[in-house]
Write a protein that holds these residues in place. Sequence first.
Motif, mmCIF file in Angstrom:
data_model
loop_
_atom_site.group_PDB
_atom_site.id
_atom_site.type_symbol
_atom_site.label_atom_id
_atom_site.label_comp_id
_atom_site.label_asym_id
_atom_site.label_seq_id
_atom_site.Cartn_x
_atom_site.Cartn_y
_atom_site.Cartn_z
ATOM 1 N N GLU B 83 0.808 -1.224 0.000
ATOM 2 C CA GLU B 83 0.000 0.000 0.000
ATOM 3 C C GLU B 83 0.844 1.280 0.000
ATOM 4 O O GLU B 83 1.822 1.396 0.740
ATOM 5 C CB GLU B 83 -0.923 0.005 1.237
ATOM 6 N N TYR B 97 0.623 8.473 -8.619
ATOM 7 C CA TYR B 97 -0.494 7.617 -8.177
ATOM 8 C C TYR B 97 -0.856 6.598 -9.266
ATOM 9 O O TYR B 97 -1.068 5.411 -8.976
ATOM 10 C CB TYR B 97 -1.671 8.527 -7.820
ATOM 11 N N ASP B 98 -0.904 7.065 -10.516
ATOM 12 C CA ASP B 98 -1.202 6.154 -11.639
ATOM 13 C C ASP B 98 -0.146 5.044 -11.750
ATOM 14 O O ASP B 98 -0.477 3.894 -12.037
ATOM 15 C CB ASP B 98 -1.245 6.922 -12.974
ATOM 16 N N ASN B 101 -0.870 2.343 -9.283
ATOM 17 C CA ASN B 101 -1.935 1.460 -9.761
ATOM 18 C C ASN B 101 -1.430 0.513 -10.848
ATOM 19 O O ASN B 101 -1.775 -0.666 -10.864
ATOM 20 C CB ASN B 101 -3.110 2.288 -10.283
ATOM 21 N N HIS B 104 0.039 -2.424 -9.546
ATOM 22 C CA HIS B 104 -0.905 -3.191 -8.717
ATOM 23 C C HIS B 104 -0.679 -2.998 -7.228
ATOM 24 O O HIS B 104 -0.892 -3.925 -6.443
ATOM 25 C CB HIS B 104 -0.849 -4.682 -9.071
ATOM 26 N N LYS B 105 -0.222 -1.819 -6.842
ATOM 27 C CA LYS B 105 -0.185 -1.486 -5.425
ATOM 28 C C LYS B 105 -1.588 -1.032 -5.032
ATOM 29 O O LYS B 105 -2.341 -0.509 -5.875
ATOM 30 C CB LYS B 105 0.828 -0.367 -5.146
ATOM 31 N N PHE B 106 -1.934 -1.183 -3.779
ATOM 32 C CA PHE B 106 -3.177 -0.610 -3.289
ATOM 33 C C PHE B 106 -2.858 0.847 -2.960
ATOM 34 O O PHE B 106 -2.251 1.153 -1.937
ATOM 35 C CB PHE B 106 -3.662 -1.365 -2.048
ATOM 36 N N ALA B 107 -3.252 1.737 -3.864
ATOM 37 C CA ALA B 107 -2.836 3.140 -3.760
ATOM 38 C C ALA B 107 -3.949 3.993 -3.168
ATOM 39 O O ALA B 107 -5.014 4.127 -3.764
ATOM 40 C CB ALA B 107 -2.432 3.660 -5.130
#
Lengths: 358, 358
Positions: B83, B97-98, B101, B104-107
């Motif tokens: 995360e 932030y993109d 994602n 595949h992190k929980f952002a």
Amino acid sequence: MKYTYFTPGPAELYPTIYEHLQTAIDEQIGSISHRSQRFRDIYKFADEQLRTLLSIPSTHGIFFTGSASEVWERILFNCVEHESFHLVNGSFSRKFYDYANALHKFAHLFEKPFGEGFDSTEIEVPDYAELVSLTHNETSSGVQMRPTEMHKLKRKYPKKLFCVDMVSSAPYPELDFSLIDSAFFSVQKAFGMPAGLGVWIASQTCLEKAERLQKYDSMIIGAHHTLPTLWKHYQTFETPATPNVLFIYLLGKIVEDFNKIGIDTLRKQTDEKARMLYKFLDSSDAYEPFVKQERHRSQTVIVANTKEPSATVIARAKEAGMVVGSGYGKLKDSQIRIANFPAVSAEQVNALIEQLKR
Amino acid sequence: MKYTYFTPGPAELYPTIYEHLQTAIDEQIGSISHRSQRFRDIYKFADEQLRTLLSIPSTHGIFFTGSASEVWERILFNCVEHESFHLVNGSFSRKFYDYANALHKFAHLFEKPFGEGFDSTEIEVPDYAELVSLTHNETSSGVQMRPTEMHKLKRKYPKKLFCVDMVSSAPYPELDFSLIDSAFFSVQKAFGMPAGLGVWIASQTCLEKAERLQKYDSMIIGAHHTLPTLWKHYQTFETPATPNVLFIYLLGKIVEDFNKIGIDTLRKQTDEKARMLYKFLDSSDAYEPFVKQERHRSQTVIVANTKEPSATVIARAKEAGMVVGSGYGKLKDSQIRIANFPAVSAEQVNALIEQLKR
């Protein structure tokens, strides 16, 4: 003292680079926006010149990265779901294989001893390998794999993606891009530029694979310089992030100079200088070519065993204004490596041979 | 015509770059090996000069990448298991932030409208976020987050890794690296160089995290430019792959010039020029500062709403030899962006103000 660099990269700068750099300064290329028409024109120009030089068809895009090493990672992320296959016979082909392992791909290996090369007939590509990784010129050992062998192998395995590391030989190898899906190089070798730019050629088939992995298989294909993002921006000759604008400009100009000479002439000049070097090594008592099989001998990075410690040879050449490379890794002390790139002329190669005779 | 670039990157080149480039050419920096003592000295020099300029302690390493965008990806791969948390108020903080994602992190996201800034008191970091991503200077909107606010937030969440995007403001922000675990910038902004080099500062804590993810959690942390590999080579001032040697050389020289002026003086000069620009915008009928809250106004990228279409203002300035940036994205036509980097003097800023008055 001004030296002539016969090192296999970074290497001697191509003689016209200084005038192009001056033009770039005069035109303030270092300050222009990468979202401007001026930049799009620069990218388009480099793209057109590279297409002419290397006969790259419209099925393939041309992209810029920070280095060729970065491209290893990008190809693996974008074009391999599970399995890759690597022909390894030196330090750089092994690094590509190491990258595949680092990305948790199931990486198959066909390895040969340092100094030996590959022919198509001896190669069995594993059934589930999606990508075949070939190195045209193994910079560490001076071994080449002939493009005709690559093409034969692809014809035998037409459904596999074929990618070619041509880092220290482009534009020499005559790759048929109707058979080769991806190839890459960096500019500090035969293009005679400072290091800091990688060039990645990739086909629509590679793009489709990347899109499939990302969309339908929900795989991580990286975040920076993914093939779908590079390709999307490439439609308008832009890049996803700020690229090395100055070096893209210089590359376009140097490739234009190469095209004025003509790729056939450049290749003949390379052959002729390589012939001079190998002829000398074959006839010398103090040196011998490291690569025994003539068909596997590189034309662009010539590796020689030295009778004397190589440090002595290198120091003596340096006193005479010529820088040659040491052997790679464990062979540092018993070999020299001589780059035969377009930036050094037949006269300079001849001067080096005379020096090595001393 | 020779223009003065007030664009927020690529930007005006720092005036001393031309003499450093000439020295680099004379000393054949573009041809030297990245495995030579000469290169190690260049890396060490740049490292020392950056440490002095930005007060970077020995707990942190300094690494080179192809761009700052690449660093977004490297931090996420190396420092986030599951995360991350992102303060987003513009296009570049959103891209970070993109990237999270895409990997595949929980952002987690705390977003504010374009043009608004963040204060520490309003921020709640989610419990399981491992990394807090802050943007000192949002290049798209001209909003800054004050370092004191960043430091307060870290004190409240001492166990989280804090990383700061200082792409378009370094060396201006006075970061306390006993609190900031990682920061990064690119050289084509306030360092006045052509684009093509990213600088990544990261602490031993970041390294330990990367090692843990790779060794014990068997996670993919990338293959190229992983923190453990960068750090290992950094011990001898080398790099895993061939870096942009020439630009590392130029960066060291320009930072040395900055250090001769002194960071305090550079910051005061930046403050003074920013004060001139905001004073003009506040008093003008034709322009107004886009960022309403004074404490959130950037000192290095000043964004103004224009009464006229911004294209008219930009074209008129260009005729007078000055290039200012357009607004970003949707605000392209109604805003201008003015970079206030060390490469432009108070006299040049004054000339721009006089021009904008016309």
